[in-house]
Structure formats: C-alpha cells, structure tokens
Design a protein around this motif. Structure first.
Motif, short mmCIF file in Angstrom:
data_model
loop_
_atom_site.label_atom_id
_atom_site.label_comp_id
_atom_site.label_asym_id
_atom_site.label_seq_id
_atom_site.Cartn_x
_atom_site.Cartn_y
_atom_site.Cartn_z
N MET A 161 0.83 -1.22 0.00
CA MET A 161 0.00 0.00 0.00
C MET A 161 0.86 1.27 0.00
N TRP A 174 -13.46 5.23 2.99
CA TRP A 174 -12.09 5.21 2.47
C TRP A 174 -11.81 3.90 1.73
N LEU A 175 -12.18 2.76 2.36
CA LEU A 175 -11.95 1.46 1.73
C LEU A 175 -12.80 1.32 0.48
N ILE A 181 -9.93 3.00 -1.82
CA ILE A 181 -8.86 2.00 -1.80
C ILE A 181 -9.21 0.75 -2.62
N TRP A 182 -10.36 0.15 -2.34
CA TRP A 182 -10.67 -1.10 -3.03
C TRP A 182 -10.75 -0.95 -4.55
N TYR A 209 -1.89 -9.01 2.39
CA TYR A 209 -2.20 -8.41 1.09
C TYR A 209 -2.54 -9.51 0.10
N GLY A 223 -5.01 -11.71 2.06
CA GLY A 223 -6.21 -11.21 2.72
C GLY A 223 -7.46 -11.62 1.96
N VAL A 224 -8.45 -12.11 2.71
CA VAL A 224 -9.70 -12.58 2.10
C VAL A 224 -10.82 -11.59 2.38
N VAL A 225 -11.48 -11.12 1.32
CA VAL A 225 -12.69 -10.30 1.47
C VAL A 225 -13.78 -10.98 0.65
N HIS A 241 -9.97 -10.99 6.15
CA HIS A 241 -9.79 -9.55 6.35
C HIS A 241 -10.37 -9.07 7.68
N HIS A 268 -5.84 -3.97 15.54
CA HIS A 268 -6.69 -2.89 16.05
C HIS A 268 -7.27 -3.15 17.45
N ASP A 314 -0.10 -0.35 10.15
CA ASP A 314 -1.14 -0.52 9.16
C ASP A 314 -0.57 -0.07 7.81
N1 LIG Z 1 -8.34 -10.39 -1.30
C1 LIG Z 1 -8.78 -9.10 -0.84
C2 LIG Z 1 -7.62 -8.28 -0.32
C3 LIG Z 1 -7.59 -8.04 1.10
S1 LIG Z 1 -5.96 -7.52 1.59
C4 LIG Z 1 -6.25 -6.56 2.98
C5 LIG Z 1 -7.06 -5.33 2.79
O1 LIG Z 1 -7.04 -4.56 3.98
C6 LIG Z 1 -7.23 -3.22 3.60
N2 LIG Z 1 -6.93 -2.30 4.70
C7 LIG Z 1 -5.91 -1.44 4.84
N3 LIG Z 1 -5.98 -0.78 6.02
C8 LIG Z 1 -7.08 -1.24 6.64
C9 LIG Z 1 -7.71 -0.95 7.88
O2 LIG Z 1 -7.31 -0.11 8.69
N4 LIG Z 1 -8.82 -1.67 8.18
C10 LIG Z 1 -9.34 -2.57 7.34
N5 LIG Z 1 -8.80 -2.86 6.16
C11 LIG Z 1 -7.68 -2.21 5.82
C12 LIG Z 1 -6.35 -3.09 2.40
O3 LIG Z 1 -6.68 -1.99 1.63
C13 LIG Z 1 -6.62 -4.41 1.69
O4 LIG Z 1 -7.67 -4.30 0.79
C14 LIG Z 1 -9.45 -8.38 -2.00
O5 LIG Z 1 -9.56 -8.98 -3.05
O6 LIG Z 1 -9.84 -7.26 -1.83
#
Ligand SMILES: N[C@@H](CCSC[C@H]1O[C@@H](n2cnc3c(=O)[nH]cnc32)[C@H](O)[C@@H]1O)C(=O)O
Ligand SMILES: [Zn+2]
Length: 428
Positions: free
Chosen positions: A65, A80-81, A85-86, A120, A142-144, A182, A246, A297
């Motif tokens: 990042m 923000w996310l 960011i996303w 990440y 990271g899994v979302v 995540h 956190h 972070d």
């Molecule tokens: N596979 C997922 C990626 C997740 S990586 C971890 C994520 O945490 C996000 N992130 C960064 N800082 C923070 C925070 O303070 N809280 C929650 N998420 C954050 C970051 O931008 C990233 O998207 C996808 O496809 O989106």
C-alpha cells in the motif's frame, strides 16, 4: 563459523537496562552468540556513540500500500476502503505488489524494522521482495468476500490457505505465514468458520482485523447478541498464535478472553487516529495480561512505516484513552515494538540475548534531538525517529551499513515504485 561484531555501543537489554557492550553474531546461524565487553568478530559494525536495540517489529501492515500513499486521505474507514482504496486495489498487478513491497522494505530497513506481518495479495511477489530485502515476515493473502458469490468467496479463502501452506518457511525460514480473513464483518461467517478449520489442519495461525470501528462491532452485537471476540472464538479464532489488528472497541470481557487464549493484539495508533476509528484501551489490555504489539497498518492510512512514530503515538494516545499521563509509558511502547511484536509473530527476535535471532537496529545518538541522554528508553519512545537508524541487521546479515542499503538499490526501488504507482492511478 563466520561472525559479525557490533562493537563499541550501548546495548538495550531485555529488562531495558542499557549497558556498554559488544554484540557478537553468528552470521551462518543468524543468531546472537554473546553480549559482553571486548568481543571480536570476522567483521565489525561500528556502534560507537550509538544505541544497539532489537530490530523493531511492525506487526500489522499492508506493505504494497506504499503505492497508494497519499491517494486518499481524511476519510473514515468504510468510505475510504469502499470509495477509494478497493477500486484502486482491484487494478493492482503482481508486479505492482512487488514494486510496492520493495519500497516498503526500503522504508522499513532504513527505519530499523527487521520483521513485519503483511496482509495483502499476490503473496508470491511479497515473498520475493522479502527474500531479496533480507527481512523477516509473516505473510498472507487477505480474504474479502463482500460482493462475491459463494464460489468466488470460497476461491478467495482457498487461495489464502494455499498461499499459507506454500510459503511457510520460505527465504531460509525468514518467511512464515498465516490464514488472513480480512475482518469479522467482511468475510462470510460460514467461509470464516470452515477455512479457519482448514488453517488449523494446515498448522498456520490466523490474522485478521477486529473491533476497529463501532460499525464493525454493532452488527455483531445486534445479530448475535455477544461481543465480536466472543463470537470470533466460537468460529474457531483466537488460538494462541493468532493475532488481530486494532482491537479499538474492545471491553474487559474481550481483554480477559484474549489474555486467556494467548491471542495477540496489534495496536495501530496512527491509523486509528487518522481514520478517526477511536482510541484502543491499551493500558487496560496490558493490565489484563494481553500481549500487545505495534503496527503501522498500510502506508495509505498512516502515511509512513516508521515504528518509532508508532511508539510515540501509542504512548500519547494511550494516555488520552486512559485519561492518565502515567498510562502506556515509554517502557511499555518499547516493549510492544520489540518483544511484544516478536511474541505476536511467534519469532525468537525482539531481545538482545545469546541464542535469540540476530535482528538489530543501531541508532545514532549523535543528534540535537537526542541530547542530553538521561534516559535512552525515553528517547526511543519520545524523541528518536526512523532516520536516526545507522545500521540494520536481520538474521545476522547487515541490511544497512552507515545508512547505505546492502540488499536493495534504494534509488531504483523508489523509481520503479513511482512508475508503478503512476500507471496504477492512470489505469484505475
Ligand atoms: N483479497 C482481498 C484483499 C484483502 S488484503 C487486505 C485489505 O485490507 C485493507 N486495509 C488497509 N488498512 C485497513 C484498515 O485499517 N482496516 C481494514 N482494512 C484495511 C487493504 O486496503 C486491503 O484491501 C481483496 O480482493 O480485496
Ligand atoms: Zn490493516
């Protein structure tokens, strides 16, 4: 055996006494052999006028990042996310992640950080960067699952397990891994539970964000009528090597649960202040016996990766949160950035003692802002900054000598990162 002697400095011992001593390192094993006066090694690292301290641990970051540094500031977490960011991260390539992680590595080495936890994606690129840089890291995908159908959600979680299995022990053992959902609200509960069970079978810990904002706590309270961490425990989380980032909005019952299970918390004060997430009750956690580490972070919510800044922020914010100037003292934040971080990452670093990993930072005390020198622990917490670091050693190897990096070419890493960052913004 080939040895390195860090000589002529003052040394921060595990009990935070500071003594004049040399530190002798076994470069082959990457461990500390002795801490004593008048030692000699095959190679010398001059620490005259310096403080030798354990390499700092950044126990929660999203290294790549760095490419998004300054892209979107002054917004709360959710907006923000989701708005900033996303969408940009969706356009990230493996080569971007490599460039961003190398930039992070340069920044970390320069500021005396020798180990970090990274959540990440494109983990192979992250591992390559860690290997080249010579750092130590616990990494994961990271899994979302928000906005994904069941197949895509499961594929994302499987990828996280696969990456954890594949890279554990990489880079001569400097890389370890974790399954990284995540957060408790951005991963579907069934997926969370099932793949956490797979992580147990694979023998890897779990790292996740939790209780960062009230927006994450309230839905779990409403839906399950229990605190998020109690619910997390029922899903199979909070084994001893697990660690969460956190823990801002946590209560006494959750602190007791963390202390009982041995799971760690990574406090990220700068990110919590910048996103106005809240003030973590760090003093209460420590009094309850929770292992607390520090993390920056990602660079987009900090906006740097300097753990010295994090120590100062943690001490300041901890006092405000407790309404008590004696809360979270200098000694506590230094412990959190060293031994606490090593404990949370389950690595034998964070202390200067024979047998421990030779992960060291050598801080140049020859500076106006570090004069006079009544109390060097106070200076580490309140006055020193990453750019005071003169040498950095990880696993017995010198990664920075006299402010010159030895493993990475800082200028070309910066140039490549700038190019990737620009192309990314143009594309996204
Ligand atoms: N596979 C997922 C990626 C997740 S990586 C971890 C994520 O945490 C996000 N992130 C960064 N800082 C923070 C925070 O303070 N809280 C929650 N998420 C954050 C970051 O931008 C990233 O998207 C996808 O496809 O989106
Ligand atoms: Zn994070």
């Amino acid at each position: 055996m080939s040895t390195l002697c860090v000589s002529g400095g003052r040394v921060l011992l595990p009990d935070h006494d500071v003594v004049r001593a040399d530190v002798l390192v076994d470069r082959d094993e990457g461990t500390i052999l002795a801490v004593d006066e008048d030692l000699d090694g095959d190679e010398t690292l001059d620490a005259d006028g310096c403080l030798v301290l354990p390499g700092l641990v950044n126990a929660h970051t999203h290294a790549a990042m760095t490419l998004l540094r300054g892209i979107a500031d002054d917004k709360p977490l959710d907006a923000w996310l989701q708005e900033d960011i996303w969408p940009v991260e969706a356009a990230l390539t493996s080569e971007d992640v490599r460039a961003g992680t190398e930039l992070a590595a340069v920044e970390m080495i320069r500021s005396g950080t020798t180990a970090f936890a990274d959540m990440y994606f494109e983990v192979d690129a992250v591992v390559d960067a860690v290997e080249r840089a010579g750092l130590r890291a616990r990494v994961g995908h990271g899994v979302v699952t928000v906005g994904k159908d069941d197949d895509a959600a499961r594929e994302d979680a499987s990828e996280s397990i696969r990456a954890a299995e594949r890279f554990d022990g990489a880079a001569d053992g400097r890389v370890s891994t974790a399954f990284m959902p995540h957060s408790l609200t951005t991963v579907d509960p069934d997926v969370l539970r099932e793949y956490t069970a797979e992580a147990r079978e694979a023998g890897v810990p779990v790292h996740f964000h939790a209780n960062e904002t009230t927006d994450e706590v309230d839905p779990i309270l409403d839906e399950h009528d229990e605190r998020p961490l109690a619910w997390a425990r029922e899903q199979g989380l909070l084994e001893p090597e697990d660690f969460l980032a956190h823990g801002v909005h946590t209560d006494a019952s959750e602190h007791d649960l963390l202390a009982e299970t041995g799971a760690g918390v990574v406090h990220c004060p700068a990110s919590n202040m910048k996103l106005a997430s809240g003030m973590a009750p760090v003093q209460d956690m420590r009094e309850a016996g929770v292992t607390v580490a520090l993390g920056t972070d990602g660079a987009a919510s900090n906006n740097d990766l300097d753990v010295f800044d994090e120590m100062r922020d943690a001490a300041m914010l901890g006092k405000l949160a407790a309404d008590d100037a004696s809360a979270v003292p200098a000694d506590a934040v230094v412990e959190m950035a060293t031994q606490g971080g090593a404990d949370v990452l389950s690595i034998d670093s964070g202390r200067i003692e024979a047998g421990a990993n030779a992960d060291l930072a050598v801080l140049d005390l020859d500076a106006a802002h570090l004069t006079p020198q009544h109390d060097l622990v106070s200076h580490l917490a309140y006055a020193a900054t990453g750019s005071d670091v003169r040498h950095t050693v990880c696993d017995g190897q010198v990664l920075m000598r006299d402010r010159e990096l030895t493993t990475l070419d800082a200028a070309s890493v910066r140039e490549r990162a700038s190019e990737h960052a620009q192309a990314l913004v143009d594309r996204a």
